[in-house]
Design a protein around this motif. Structure first.
Motif, PDB file in Angstrom:
ATOM      1  N   HIS A 187       0.709  -1.222   0.131  1.00  0.00           N
ATOM      2  CA  HIS A 187      -0.015   0.011  -0.081  1.00  0.00           C
ATOM      3  C   HIS A 187       0.915   1.167   0.221  1.00  0.00           C
ATOM      4  O   HIS A 187       0.530   2.248  -0.617  1.00  0.00           O
ATOM      5  CB  HIS A 187      -0.890   0.122   1.310  1.00  0.00           C
ATOM      6  CG  HIS A 187      -1.849   1.242   1.231  1.00  0.00           C
ATOM      7  ND1 HIS A 187      -2.742   1.504   0.269  1.00  0.00           N
ATOM      8  CD2 HIS A 187      -1.999   2.216   2.235  1.00  0.00           C
ATOM      9  CE1 HIS A 187      -3.608   2.348   0.448  1.00  0.00           C
ATOM     10  NE2 HIS A 187      -2.811   2.993   1.576  1.00  0.00           N
ATOM     11  N   HIS A 188       1.754   1.196   0.808  1.00  0.00           N
ATOM     12  CA  HIS A 188       2.859   2.426   0.878  1.00  0.00           C
ATOM     13  C   HIS A 188       3.514   2.612  -0.653  1.00  0.00           C
ATOM     14  O   HIS A 188       3.411   3.782  -1.181  1.00  0.00           O
ATOM     15  CB  HIS A 188       4.007   2.013   1.923  1.00  0.00           C
ATOM     16  CG  HIS A 188       4.838   3.288   1.937  1.00  0.00           C
ATOM     17  ND1 HIS A 188       6.048   3.370   1.258  1.00  0.00           N
ATOM     18  CD2 HIS A 188       4.714   4.385   2.902  1.00  0.00           C
ATOM     19  CE1 HIS A 188       6.818   4.677   1.543  1.00  0.00           C
ATOM     20  NE2 HIS A 188       6.008   5.349   2.699  1.00  0.00           N
ATOM     21  N   ARG A 206      -8.323   0.057   0.102  1.00  0.00           N
ATOM     22  CA  ARG A 206      -7.162   0.582  -0.499  1.00  0.00           C
ATOM     23  C   ARG A 206      -7.597   1.556  -1.546  1.00  0.00           C
ATOM     24  O   ARG A 206      -6.908   2.763  -1.627  1.00  0.00           O
ATOM     25  CB  ARG A 206      -6.072  -0.352  -0.838  1.00  0.00           C
ATOM     26  CG  ARG A 206      -5.545  -1.381   0.429  1.00  0.00           C
ATOM     27  CD  ARG A 206      -4.472  -2.187  -0.241  1.00  0.00           C
ATOM     28  NE  ARG A 206      -4.044  -3.106   0.675  1.00  0.00           N
ATOM     29  CZ  ARG A 206      -3.449  -4.351   0.634  1.00  0.00           C
ATOM     30  NH1 ARG A 206      -3.543  -5.008  -0.697  1.00  0.00           N
ATOM     31  NH2 ARG A 206      -2.887  -5.022   1.542  1.00  0.00           N
ATOM     32  N   ALA A 207      -8.189   1.230  -2.542  1.00  0.00           N
ATOM     33  CA  ALA A 207      -8.701   2.137  -3.545  1.00  0.00           C
ATOM     34  C   ALA A 207      -9.154   3.532  -3.028  1.00  0.00           C
ATOM     35  O   ALA A 207      -8.903   4.405  -3.584  1.00  0.00           O
ATOM     36  CB  ALA A 207      -9.819   1.693  -4.662  1.00  0.00           C
ATOM     37  N   ALA A 245      -8.653   9.265  -1.459  1.00  0.00           N
ATOM     38  CA  ALA A 245      -8.555  10.446  -0.453  1.00  0.00           C
ATOM     39  C   ALA A 245      -7.217  10.926  -0.663  1.00  0.00           C
ATOM     40  O   ALA A 245      -6.871  12.088  -0.442  1.00  0.00           O
ATOM     41  CB  ALA A 245      -8.932  10.038   0.819  1.00  0.00           C
ATOM     42  N   LEU A 246      -6.025  10.389  -0.676  1.00  0.00           N
ATOM     43  CA  LEU A 246      -4.684  10.831  -0.640  1.00  0.00           C
ATOM     44  C   LEU A 246      -4.630  11.756  -1.868  1.00  0.00           C
ATOM     45  O   LEU A 246      -4.128  13.058  -1.701  1.00  0.00           O
ATOM     46  CB  LEU A 246      -3.746   9.679  -0.686  1.00  0.00           C
ATOM     47  CG  LEU A 246      -2.386  10.170  -1.051  1.00  0.00           C
ATOM     48  CD1 LEU A 246      -1.805  11.008   0.240  1.00  0.00           C
ATOM     49  CD2 LEU A 246      -1.395   9.018  -1.131  1.00  0.00           C
ATOM     50  N   ALA A 247      -5.104  11.376  -2.843  1.00  0.00           N
ATOM     51  CA  ALA A 247      -4.834  12.106  -4.261  1.00  0.00           C
ATOM     52  C   ALA A 247      -5.738  13.589  -4.038  1.00  0.00           C
ATOM     53  O   ALA A 247      -5.355  14.430  -4.491  1.00  0.00           O
ATOM     54  CB  ALA A 247      -5.298  11.412  -5.503  1.00  0.00           C
ATOM     55  N   GLY A 251      -2.680   8.623   3.764  1.00  0.00           N
ATOM     56  CA  GLY A 251      -2.880   7.292   2.962  1.00  0.00           C
ATOM     57  C   GLY A 251      -3.670   6.278   3.423  1.00  0.00           C
ATOM     58  O   GLY A 251      -3.939   5.149   3.013  1.00  0.00           O
ATOM     59  N   ALA A 252      -4.437   6.889   4.688  1.00  0.00           N
ATOM     60  CA  ALA A 252      -4.953   5.955   5.604  1.00  0.00           C
ATOM     61  C   ALA A 252      -6.475   5.828   4.828  1.00  0.00           C
ATOM     62  O   ALA A 252      -7.172   6.918   4.495  1.00  0.00           O
ATOM     63  CB  ALA A 252      -5.085   6.124   6.896  1.00  0.00           C
ATOM     64  N   PHE A 253      -7.461   4.787   5.006  1.00  0.00           N
ATOM     65  CA  PHE A 253      -8.842   4.826   4.669  1.00  0.00           C
ATOM     66  C   PHE A 253      -9.437   5.179   6.129  1.00  0.00           C
ATOM     67  O   PHE A 253      -9.290   4.733   7.161  1.00  0.00           O
ATOM     68  CB  PHE A 253      -9.088   3.176   4.423  1.00  0.00           C
ATOM     69  CG  PHE A 253     -10.606   2.915   4.387  1.00  0.00           C
ATOM     70  CD1 PHE A 253     -11.084   3.319   3.293  1.00  0.00           C
ATOM     71  CD2 PHE A 253     -11.236   2.744   5.523  1.00  0.00           C
ATOM     72  CE1 PHE A 253     -12.733   3.244   3.168  1.00  0.00           C
ATOM     73  CE2 PHE A 253     -12.827   2.400   5.329  1.00  0.00           C
ATOM     74  CZ  PHE A 253     -13.281   2.724   4.280  1.00  0.00           C
TER      75      PHE A 253
END
Length: 390
Positions: free
Chosen positions: A43-44, A355-356, A361-363, A310-312
């Motif tokens: 994931h990282h 993860r998706a 969310a990160l983007a 990067g977390a859900f």
């Protein structure tokens, strides 16, 4: 001459040799740890790809001389304060940073900034100093940190400034009714250089993580789902969690009374499969000075910090949520304790879906919710055309 009899090889046994129970436990633990570490690293790596595809926002270079006044109480506001300072350094021609205890008025008179920006955490800069700076003909702006929870105090501060920025949408009308002409909704964000996915070791990894003070609505929720959390790799960190009725059941999963640095908070977020976000109620009696019961509809700063890690994220609903993230795409929303349990179980067992959404969310966070983008909005309001640089 006697022929040598061919040696007949016995087929390998299908029964492995006996293994000591301790060896079996160690082997199982090693494989579990290896699998968890591989999943975390995978994931990282995907987070790194997202960040590579979205270059840092350079923004506008404002030809401004800015005097920035830090909050009076440093600890709770460290990531906000440092994020603002870092963004300002890359956005303005000249930056001077001071504390409320400094001779702010004398400093303003000496350097003649284009704007004095105050990050106010329950009256950081004394009212008389704010008024004195305005009397020098220098534009002043305040960015309130805790609306609407301290509006009994901020109602006396806001009229002393030329520009008022609030993190709570419902407070815009409140400050305008007080006679403030320039009031704008401006949420916080992230410092992209500091809030980003990090690789962490086993102590920081969890199935479910919650970091925050045990306000009463949070206590009620965690008590309702205590049996479920007790069966998971859960981490809860913050003050007053011994208020829980089920504290004994969860105490080995609680880090009680710990103030988390931004770096440690980021480590726990990065290591969690799911981070729960539960907003504080506007009428919670704990350290609340909102006698008008102004409702809270805007998201908290933690929402952006979780997204930038990067977390859900599994969050409760706020009316302004759809303006910053898209539920079902960037994060998930729960509506009751029972709904939260169902969604925790769903997303723990649907890794790719989880993860998706975390990557989405990160983007979205690094693209739309950085302090650089927030301060570009602020200067677009505060700065006159003559002060805009190339």
């Amino acid at each position: 001459m006697k022929r040598k009899r061919a040696r007949v090889r016995k087929p390998p046994s299908t029964n492995p040799p006996p293994i000591h129970p301790l060896q079996l436990a160690e082997s199982s633990g090693w494989h579990d740890g290896y699998r968890a570490g591989s999943e975390h690293g995978y994931h990282h790596g995907r987070c790194a790809v997202v960040l590579e595809r979205i270059p840092p926002d350079q923004g506008v270079k404002w030809g401004l001389r800015v005097l920035y006044v830090q909050p009076k109480e440093a600890l709770p506001y460290v990531p906000i304060d440092l994020g603002i300072i870092d963004a300002l350094r890359g956005l303005v021609a000249e930056l001077v940073v001071c504390k409320p205890t400094d001779d702010v008025v004398g400093l303003a008179a000496s350097i003649r900034p284009d704007v004095v920006l105050v990050l106010d955490s329950i009256h950081s800069l004394p009212i008389e100093k704010a008024r004195a700076i305005r009397e020098l003909g220098i534009r002043t702006a305040v960015w309130f940190t805790d609306d609407p929870y301290y509006t009994d105090v901020t109602q006396h501060i806001a009229p002393c400034y030329d520009y008022v920025f609030t993190t709570e949408l419902t407070c815009v009308a409140f400050y305008r009714d007080l006679g403030c002409r320039e009031v704008h909704y401006l949420p916080f964000g992230i410092n992209r250089a500091a809030t980003k996915p990090v690789r962490v070791g086993t102590p920081y990894r969890s199935d479910i993580c919650f970091i925050g003070t045990a306000y009463w609505n949070r206590v009620e929720l965690i008590d309702r789902i205590a049996d479920y959390l007790a069966g998971k790799n859960t981490i809860i960190i913050g003050y007053w969690w011994d208020r829980l009725k089920n504290y004994e059941k969860l105490k080995d999963k609680i880090k009680l009374g710990q103030w988390m640095s931004p770096e440690e908070t980021l480590n726990y977020f990065s290591g969690a499969k799911i981070v729960i976000n539960l907003h504080r109620l506007h009428d919670d009696p704990t350290f609340n000075q909102n006698s008008r019961n102004i409702p809270a509809v805007s998201v908290n700063p933690r929402m952006f910090e979780i997204g930038g890690s990067g977390a859900f994220q599994l969050t409760d609903m706020r009316g302004d949520l759809y303006n910053v993230y898209t539920p079902g795409v960037d994060l998930a929303v729960y509506h009751s304790p029972e709904d939260l349990i169902g969604k925790l179980e769903h997303y723990l067992t649907h890794e790719e879906e989880r993860r998706a959404m975390a990557l989405n969310a990160l983007a979205r966070t690094v693209r739309d919710h950085t302090y650089r983008s927030r301060l570009n909005q602020l200067f677009g309001i505060v700065a006159s055309p003559q002060t805009v640089g190339g």
